[in-house]
Design a protein around this motif. Structure first.
Motif, mmCIF file in Angstrom:
data_model
loop_
_atom_site.group_PDB
_atom_site.id
_atom_site.type_symbol
_atom_site.label_atom_id
_atom_site.label_comp_id
_atom_site.label_asym_id
_atom_site.label_seq_id
_atom_site.Cartn_x
_atom_site.Cartn_y
_atom_site.Cartn_z
ATOM 1 N N SER A 1 -1.673 1.025 1.096
ATOM 2 C CA SER A 1 -0.919 0.556 -0.063
ATOM 3 C C SER A 1 0.255 -0.315 0.375
ATOM 4 C CB SER A 1 -0.427 1.760 -0.866
ATOM 5 O OG SER A 1 0.417 1.345 -1.903
ATOM 6 N N ARG B 1 -1.901 9.656 4.574
ATOM 7 C CA ARG B 1 -1.115 8.672 5.316
ATOM 8 C C ARG B 1 -1.820 7.324 5.350
ATOM 9 N NH1 ARG B 1 0.100 12.970 9.772
ATOM 10 N NH2 ARG B 1 2.009 13.868 8.975
ATOM 11 N N CYS C 1 -1.437 5.679 1.972
ATOM 12 C CA CYS C 1 -0.070 5.162 1.827
ATOM 13 C C CYS C 1 0.111 3.896 2.664
ATOM 14 C CB CYS C 1 0.954 6.224 2.245
ATOM 15 S SG CYS C 1 1.085 7.600 1.104
ATOM 16 N N GLU C 2 -0.383 3.928 3.886
ATOM 17 C CA GLU C 2 -0.246 2.776 4.779
ATOM 18 C C GLU C 2 -1.023 1.577 4.224
ATOM 19 O OE1 GLU C 2 1.773 1.117 7.690
ATOM 20 O OE2 GLU C 2 1.932 3.228 7.167
#
Length: 142
Positions: free
Chosen positions: A86, A80, A83-84
């Motif tokens: 990115s 997570r 992803c965050e």
């Protein structure tokens, strides 16, 4: 009197035989009872061991589950976070692009305004030069 002695000996012999048979029966019954008690005790011991094993295995399983769950949570958090990060990186890139384009537009607008003001000043200055020359020419001609 000999007959009484013989009868006593026979009675004693028969009593010893009955007592011996009775003792043999009692020993047999005792061995059966003790065997049964031993089997019951063994069964109870095995049942207790099984219960203890069950509790120990359950505790070990709970511990393994907790460790696995903790590992999964760590992996999820890292994924997570990646992803965050990115998404944030893309948003930063997009905001920098928007800012640079906005600055470019502002710079071009300022340049246009500056050019138009400079042109206005140049036209005013040329007009002044032309008027002055015209006045001088009219003054020389007159």
């Amino acid at each position: 009197s000999d007959t009484i002695k013989i009868q006593g000996l026979v009675r004693r012999f028969l009593a010893k035989r009955r007592y011996s048979a009775l003792c043999t029966g009692l020993v047999l019954i005792q061995s059966q009872v003790r065997g049964m008690q031993s089997r019951i005790s063994f069964h109870n011991t095995i049942a207790s061991i099984v219960k203890v094993q069950c509790f120990v295995r359950a505790r070990l399983q709970r511990r393994r589950y907790a460790e696995t769950r903790y590992g999964i949570i760590i992996i999820q958090a890292r994924i997570r976070g990646a992803c965050e990060r990115s998404v944030m990186r893309r948003m930063d890139d997009a905001s920098l692009l928007i800012q640079s384009r906005a600055r470019g537009v502002q710079c071009r607008d300022r340049r246009r305004q500056l050019v138009s003001r400079v042109s206005l000043l140049q036209s005013w200055a040329r007009g002044m030069i032309v008027r002055t020359c015209r006045q001088k020419m009219q003054h020389v001609a007159a």
